[in-house]
Design a protein around this motif. Structure first.
Motif, PDB file in Angstrom:
ATOM      1  N   UNK A   1      14.350   8.608   1.173  1.00 47.22           N
ATOM      2  CA  UNK A   1      15.217   7.364   0.606  1.00 47.22           C
ATOM      3  C   UNK A   1      16.126   6.974   1.621  1.00 47.22           C
ATOM      4  N   UNK A   2      16.093   5.746   1.844  1.00 49.25           N
ATOM      5  CA  UNK A   2      17.217   5.138   2.939  1.00 49.25           C
ATOM      6  C   UNK A   2      18.311   4.395   1.962  1.00 49.25           C
ATOM      7  N   UNK A   3      19.444   4.937   2.008  1.00 52.50           N
ATOM      8  CA  UNK A   3      20.542   4.476   1.104  1.00 52.50           C
ATOM      9  C   UNK A   3      21.514   3.599   2.349  1.00 52.50           C
ATOM     10  N   UNK A   4      21.494   2.149   1.903  1.00 55.61           N
ATOM     11  CA  UNK A   4      22.081   1.320   3.036  1.00 55.61           C
ATOM     12  C   UNK A   4      23.378   0.591   2.674  1.00 55.61           C
ATOM     13  N   UNK A   5      24.441   0.651   3.011  1.00 53.25           N
ATOM     14  CA  UNK A   5      25.599   0.052   2.743  1.00 53.25           C
ATOM     15  C   UNK A   5      25.928  -0.843   3.956  1.00 53.25           C
ATOM     16  N   UNK A   6      26.287  -2.238   3.677  1.00 55.60           N
ATOM     17  CA  UNK A   6      26.541  -3.260   4.713  1.00 55.60           C
ATOM     18  C   UNK A   6      28.108  -3.358   4.753  1.00 55.60           C
ATOM     19  N   UNK A   7      28.581  -3.654   5.644  1.00 54.17           N
ATOM     20  CA  UNK A   7      29.772  -3.747   5.795  1.00 54.17           C
ATOM     21  C   UNK A   7      30.175  -4.998   6.958  1.00 54.17           C
ATOM     22  N   UNK A   8      31.382  -5.709   6.564  1.00 59.80           N
ATOM     23  CA  UNK A   8      31.748  -6.792   7.549  1.00 59.80           C
ATOM     24  C   UNK A   8      33.345  -6.401   7.818  1.00 59.80           C
ATOM     25  N   UNK A   9      33.574  -6.863   9.129  1.00 58.71           N
ATOM     26  CA  UNK A   9      34.975  -6.965   9.633  1.00 58.71           C
ATOM     27  C   UNK A   9      35.387  -8.375   9.408  1.00 58.71           C
ATOM     28  N   UNK A  10      36.516  -8.758   8.746  1.00 60.39           N
ATOM     29  CA  UNK A  10      36.921 -10.268   8.871  1.00 60.39           C
ATOM     30  C   UNK A  10      37.354 -10.629  10.057  1.00 60.39           C
ATOM     31  N   UNK A  11      37.046 -11.729  10.457  1.00 59.85           N
ATOM     32  CA  UNK A  11      37.392 -12.323  11.904  1.00 59.85           C
ATOM     33  C   UNK A  11      39.050 -12.373  12.152  1.00 59.85           C
ATOM     34  N   UNK A  12      39.851 -12.402  10.840  1.00 62.25           N
ATOM     35  CA  UNK A  12      41.254 -12.604  11.120  1.00 62.25           C
ATOM     36  C   UNK A  12      41.913 -11.062  11.405  1.00 62.25           C
ATOM     37  N   UNK A  13      41.397 -10.250  11.340  1.00 64.91           N
ATOM     38  CA  UNK A  13      41.521  -8.744  11.165  1.00 64.91           C
ATOM     39  C   UNK A  13      41.382  -8.297  12.783  1.00 64.91           C
ATOM     40  N   UNK A  14      42.721  -8.004  13.327  1.00 63.10           N
ATOM     41  CA  UNK A  14      42.805  -7.613  15.072  1.00 63.10           C
ATOM     42  C   UNK A  14      43.427  -6.047  14.924  1.00 63.10           C
ATOM     43  N   UNK A  15      43.335  -5.744  16.166  1.00 66.48           N
ATOM     44  CA  UNK A  15      43.827  -4.371  16.539  1.00 66.48           C
ATOM     45  C   UNK A  15      45.309  -4.412  16.055  1.00 66.48           C
ATOM     46  N   UNK A  16      45.997  -5.577  15.991  1.00 70.24           N
ATOM     47  CA  UNK A  16      47.470  -5.235  15.767  1.00 70.24           C
ATOM     48  C   UNK A  16      47.880  -5.461  14.237  1.00 70.24           C
TER      49      UNK A  16
ATOM     50  N   UNK B   1       0.673  -1.209   0.148  1.00 70.59           N
ATOM     51  CA  UNK B   1      -0.126   0.116  -0.036  1.00 70.59           C
ATOM     52  C   UNK B   1       1.025   1.240  -0.073  1.00 70.59           C
ATOM     53  N   UNK B   2       1.985   1.133   0.224  1.00 67.91           N
ATOM     54  CA  UNK B   2       2.960   2.425   0.283  1.00 67.91           C
ATOM     55  C   UNK B   2       2.753   3.160   1.472  1.00 67.91           C
ATOM     56  N   UNK B   3       2.413   2.580   2.683  1.00 68.47           N
ATOM     57  CA  UNK B   3       2.154   3.436   3.830  1.00 68.47           C
ATOM     58  C   UNK B   3       3.512   3.891   4.531  1.00 68.47           C
ATOM     59  N   UNK B   4       4.582   3.034   4.108  1.00 66.41           N
ATOM     60  CA  UNK B   4       5.724   3.313   5.051  1.00 66.41           C
ATOM     61  C   UNK B   4       6.350   4.569   4.715  1.00 66.41           C
ATOM     62  N   UNK B   5       6.034   5.068   3.359  1.00 64.91           N
ATOM     63  CA  UNK B   5       6.572   6.455   2.922  1.00 64.91           C
ATOM     64  C   UNK B   5       8.049   6.120   2.876  1.00 64.91           C
ATOM     65  N   UNK B   6       8.869   5.065   2.518  1.00 63.47           N
ATOM     66  CA  UNK B   6      10.232   5.033   2.233  1.00 63.47           C
ATOM     67  C   UNK B   6      10.655   4.148   1.337  1.00 63.47           C
ATOM     68  N   UNK B   7      11.710   4.653   0.639  1.00 63.10           N
ATOM     69  CA  UNK B   7      12.249   3.925  -0.689  1.00 63.10           C
ATOM     70  C   UNK B   7      13.650   3.203  -0.079  1.00 63.10           C
ATOM     71  N   UNK B   8      13.857   1.916   0.003  1.00 65.44           N
ATOM     72  CA  UNK B   8      15.209   1.265   0.464  1.00 65.44           C
ATOM     73  C   UNK B   8      16.042   1.160  -0.510  1.00 65.44           C
TER      74      UNK B   8
END
Length: 291
Positions: free
Chosen positions: A180-195, A146-153
């Motif tokens: 307009x909600x512009x979404x960019x997903x991101x991941x931090x690989x498990x092997x990356x650490x603070x060092x 119905x378009x009641x959210x008034x939001x494009x993703x």
């Protein structure tokens, strides 16, 4: 030349929902709407019937379905210019040919012949994966339809700068007068650490910062052309297909880009688009982008 919207109709409940959505879309963009019914019925009619004075049953069925669709479209919005086309070919081939010279192709989430267990009909999947124009698969709950959210993703991928998907999403938001909600997903690989030697500081903040930069670059060029559209830039940690599915519950339309290579003849849908077409809680627009 004005390119019409095309909606595939086959008499199923899903195709009539797609028709309703298509009428509203045509009105929003002041475009004509063409109703297309396609079937191989003439191959299966009995030869004796074809030689008799009776009309083939498939032809009668087609006329009844198209007639009901036209009546439904006129009742929903009499100002939309509606035309019809009945073709003796398989629906997938017809809609793919239509995609070469129309603004968008609109289909239901399930066809009349779809198996009960399928989440998306084979025609919708094939057209979304191979068409040369945007394809909208109409699916989701009542609020999304119905378009009641008034939001494009908008799901922003790795190479979204200047993409057709970004432009399509802005056009939709502008026509609807919504956010307009512009979404960019991101991941931090498990092997990356603070060092990590190549990632100074917090790796998570590094990847989030990169996602934000990609988002800004993707939107920069087109946003200036649509100054009235309210844009919300969102970076979220997690798999893109899961992030967009979750957010589709609060959207009226999910827009995703899909690369097209002329040399590739099969379906050209990434994991995100494929998942959205089967599980999103709102209509999904797959917008082709030349590779």
């Amino acid at each position: 030349m004005v390119r019409p919207l095309v909606v595939g109709v086959d008499g199923s409940d899903a195709s009539f929902l797609a028709l309703d959505w298509a009428v509203d879309e045509a009105a929003r963009h002041a475009l004509p709407l063409r109703l297309v019914y396609a079937s191989r019925w003439e191959r299966y009619e009995d030869t004796a019937l074809g030689l008799s004075l009776k009309r083939p049953a498939g032809e009668v069925l087609a006329d009844n379905i198209v007639g009901a669709a036209v009546e439904r479209a006129n009742l929903r919005n009499a100002d939309v210019n509606v035309s019809t086309q009945v073709l003796g070919d398989d629906p997938e081939s017809v809609l793919l040919r239509e995609s070469d010279h129309v603004s968008a192709v609109i289909v239901g989430s399930r066809g009349r012949g779809a198996f009960t267990g399928l989440l998306l009909g084979s025609v919708g999947l094939a057209v979304a994966g191979r068409a040369h124009c945007p394809v909208i698969v109409v699916r989701g709950d009542k609020a999304g339809l119905a378009g009641t959210h008034e939001r494009v993703l908008l799901g922003v991928g790795d190479s979204a700068k200047g993409s057709e998907a970004v432009r399509f999403a802005f056009q939709e938001a502008a026509a609807r007068g919504c956010a307009l909600d512009a979404v960019r997903a991101w991941r931090c690989p498990a092997h990356e650490s603070t060092d990590h030697p190549l990632l100074p500081g917090d790796p998570e903040r590094y990847h989030e910062g990169r996602a934000s930069a990609v988002l800004d670059e993707a939107l920069e060029e087109t946003a200036g052309e649509f100054p009235t559209v309210r844009v919300r830039r969102v970076t979220v940690e997690g798999p893109a297909h899961k992030v967009l599915l979750q957010r589709s519950a609060a959207a009226d339309l999910l827009v995703i880009g899909a690369h097209r290579r002329d040399s590739h003849l099969g379906l050209q849908l990434g994991r995100v688009a494929h998942t959205a077409l089967h599980h999103a809680e709102c209509p999904v627009a797959v917008v082709p982008q030349p590779a």
